[in-house]
Design a protein around this motif. Sequence first.
Motif, mmCIF file in Angstrom:
data_model
loop_
_atom_site.group_PDB
_atom_site.id
_atom_site.type_symbol
_atom_site.label_atom_id
_atom_site.label_comp_id
_atom_site.label_asym_id
_atom_site.label_seq_id
_atom_site.Cartn_x
_atom_site.Cartn_y
_atom_site.Cartn_z
ATOM 1 N N ARG A 73 43.782 50.968 31.558
ATOM 2 C CA ARG A 73 43.923 51.842 32.710
ATOM 3 C C ARG A 73 44.877 51.310 33.754
ATOM 4 N NH1 ARG A 73 40.532 55.985 33.584
ATOM 5 N NH2 ARG A 73 39.696 56.778 31.633
ATOM 6 N N LEU A 74 44.934 49.993 33.880
ATOM 7 C CA LEU A 74 45.748 49.408 34.934
ATOM 8 C C LEU A 74 47.216 49.486 34.538
ATOM 9 C CD1 LEU A 74 44.954 48.183 37.578
ATOM 10 C CD2 LEU A 74 45.067 45.938 36.545
ATOM 11 N N LYS A 75 48.044 50.096 35.399
ATOM 12 C CA LYS A 75 49.441 50.308 35.025
ATOM 13 C C LYS A 75 50.309 49.097 35.356
ATOM 14 C CE LYS A 75 49.097 54.651 33.639
ATOM 15 N NZ LYS A 75 47.634 54.695 33.564
ATOM 16 N N ASN A 76 49.963 48.389 36.417
ATOM 17 C CA ASN A 76 50.814 47.310 36.904
ATOM 18 C C ASN A 76 50.545 45.997 36.152
ATOM 19 O OD1 ASN A 76 51.966 45.221 38.366
ATOM 20 N ND2 ASN A 76 51.727 46.301 40.313
ATOM 21 N N PRO A 77 51.524 45.515 35.388
ATOM 22 C CA PRO A 77 51.285 44.323 34.570
ATOM 23 C C PRO A 77 51.024 43.061 35.398
ATOM 24 C CG PRO A 77 53.585 45.023 34.430
ATOM 25 C CD PRO A 77 52.861 46.082 35.194
ATOM 26 N N THR A 78 51.614 42.977 36.595
ATOM 27 C CA THR A 78 51.391 41.789 37.420
ATOM 28 C C THR A 78 49.942 41.743 37.886
ATOM 29 O OG1 THR A 78 53.603 42.233 38.228
ATOM 30 C CG2 THR A 78 52.402 40.444 39.275
ATOM 31 N N VAL A 79 49.442 42.891 38.369
ATOM 32 C CA VAL A 79 48.053 42.949 38.825
ATOM 33 C C VAL A 79 47.132 42.608 37.650
ATOM 34 C CG1 VAL A 79 46.256 44.420 39.791
ATOM 35 C CG2 VAL A 79 48.615 44.689 40.539
#
Lengths: 362, 282, 288
Positions: free
Chosen positions: C96-102
């Motif tokens: 679900r999380l789109k941001n790879p850094t987060v």
Amino acid sequence: MPAIIELRQISKHYGSVIGIEHVELSVEDGEFLTLLGPSGCGKSTLLRMIGGFEEPTTGQIILSGQDVTDLPPQKRNVNMMFQDYALFPHMTVGQNIAYGLKMRGIGKVEARQKAEGALDLVSMPDKIDQMPHQMSGGQRQRVALARAIVREPKVLLLDEPLSALDANLREQMQIELKHIHDKLGITFIMVTHDQTEALVMSDRVIVMESGLIAQDGTPEDLYERPATPYVANFIGTTNLLPGQITARNEVGTRVEIGGQSLLTHYEKVPAQDSVQVGTRPEKARFLSGEDAEEDNTLLGCVVECIYHGNSLRTTVRLNDEQNFHVDAMLPMGMARAASPKPGDEVRIAVDPDNILMFEIGS
Amino acid sequence: MTASTTNPPLPTKRRNRVARTRLAADSGFVVIVSLVMAFLYTPILILVIYSFNDNRTLTWPLSGFTTSWYEKLFSNDQLLTAIGNSFYVASCSTVLTLLVGVPAALALHRFKFPGKTVFRRLLLLPIALPGIVTGISMLNMFKMFGFNLSLETVIIGHATALLAVVVTQVFARLQRLPKSLSEASSDLGAGPLQTFIYVTLPNIRTALIGAGLLSFVLSFDEIPVTFFLTGRDNTLPMYIYSTMRRGVTPEINAVGTLIVLTSLVLIAVSVIFTVRDKTGRE
Amino acid sequence: MAHSRIARHSSKLVLGIPILWIVLFMLVPYGVLLTYSFWLKKYPLFVPAFQFGNYWTLMTDPQYIKVLLRTLKISALVSIASLLLAYPFAYYLVFRLKNPTVRLVLFMAVIAPLWVSYLLRAYVWKTILGTEGILNSFLMSIRLIDEPSGIFLYNQFAMVLTLTYIFIPFMVMPIYTALEKIPRSFSEASADLGMGPIQTFLKVTLPLSLPGVVAGFTMTFCLSFGDFIAPFLVGGPDGQLVANVMASQFGAALNWPLGSALAVVMLFIVLSIISLSDWFEQTGKVEL
């Protein structure tokens, strides 16, 4: 010509599975030899055996007169260009190329000079201090080539060297590799599954089929006189039709194909009457009404036309329900409109010199 | 979503419902993620905060700021000795475990030999095996063969328990390394040892550093094995453990805060190495 | 040639060193452990013997059976609690999380506590949950309770909570890795073929991530099963686990043979669980 490499009765078994069976092969010094075949035919294994990365189960490998069968790669004067290039990611281009020289005990200054020379040869000057990951696929490929030839091996092994490049670059590199081969004068042994590549680049091609050599010959041999239907179909396309020999005499051999009769001048006439008849699509042509005197013809009905840009492939259903392809070049000014359309009844002419025959089961 | 490109567009009502369930699901997930994060970090935060609280009892509300617990630490000789011992133990066991673990990973990666499955199983066993079993079985052995317990027996115990950490990390990195690299090296005239030094080692370097740092930290904090294998000398966790028997004190929080701080630094170092490794590649 | 001799020796060392280590410091100790477990306790020491009395004691004395069952129960609860928290967490991060850094930061944040002293992580719960602890005084300061309550510390709940806190990273890691290996196109294909998100999860994602769940479950279960620090700190008089009983045999009770037998039993249980999970992984293996 002296043989630089001889493979004697090489076999490779994986448990009970046979990878390569009794391969005999002799490579001349300075030759550009290609091992050609589909994946799993044993061509890469054979190349890796010459490089020393795999051991044959039985047989001998002779490199310029010396038995090297049990020698590890580092003791063979043979170098390999790897399919994935295998450039050391933590070294610069210069360090990569100088690596093999360093192992030989050559000093830094001399090694760098030689590395520069090798880079010039592959048209990549000024890149000596770059890292591999900063380069494009084509550039990496050249570096890999430079690294392999800088040691001046007797034989250069190329494992699918161009497979990772896109079509345009690949064609360009085919020619360039050939020029480098001519310039260096050393033996090249290449593995590929791409028949065009094999035909364009090689002096001699070995076609392999499930661990065996299917045919060994010049590109012309393979194309004009394929030894088996397998080779005929692997190199280019061939219309293969079952036929019966009805007459053998000094004029030629007459074969009946689904109720129609063809004359062939092919020298290798099979002993049995049941044969397979092969014709290249581009060596057949359509007859228009005025060519009535042509007598080596097949009758059929067009079912499909496929446009290939510079040529047109027409599929004809013969009277006995078999398909037959005819390729026609589309030279300047010749419109597609002039060609037969699906549903047209057509006559196909084939020159007796261009009809091959194979024994059934070969 | 692929579904919407191939199917006729959904009626608005239906689409709203889909959007609403998506939103609900996502907020559900966010709640869980926040919960896990709070669960993991509130206790550590509490540990740090109370190390600066000027009351002997750890109660709410906070009473005032002080650094006196830290000052006390640095005049506590027993504690300083324990820290020294822990450094000694952790350094030695890290070096030992790398010396044994790297060859073990190489053997697993490169060789085929009879009994390889058993070899692998035994090497990796300590990952899931509670430290107490390692501790007790080694204690039995040392006693049976008449060895005295000391920091050195602790080192051997730690190296054994941490072997699996090094082996899994180094093995994973070796597997990611294309086989053609070492083949190219030998093709260019390098023997196995040269290939290892010039090609393999530089490419698994970051995995070695990561595994080494983690081993160091785990050994530094180790209790179950140390508990059984140490002689008269205390390591830091053993010292803290014995203080805990006497009750809860802010000094422990102060030591704990320092440990958390050190761990953070080491994590940062290992992250920097991993990131640099990744950007260096692709 | 000298060079190739070094090479040959080095390849022998590569295999020889770890094998020697395994034999000396794993096989021999396990052998000695097994030997000790057959010995007899004769006050004040123990004598060599070959008898199954220690094992008989463990199997018949209700005291030991009770501790064993309690330990199994606690370990199972810890594994389930970790799973319930870790799975949605990992799922959210991967899918679900789109941001790879987060994503990377959150993943590292779960792993990071492993680097922080295990002893301290157990201890801090004692300071939170105790009668004079932070939770009690906090609840009193907001007038939710009038006097300190003892219900938080020294019980099985405190143990499960603390052990879950300590071992949850071991559950997140393998599940995250397993989920990450599943190509996105699978769930897209499933949606394309008309499955809703829940069906897609149940029929595609969950089965493919099971190896990670099994690996995580195995680790959390085995590690909780052998823990003796958390029970000591937050378990209370009624919260002894197998490892505490085992440790006391080498301390106050001074009955090494019985303690060794207990350690053999624990080794056996852990090995069985690992074999079971290996078997499960082998039979359910799908090449991705």
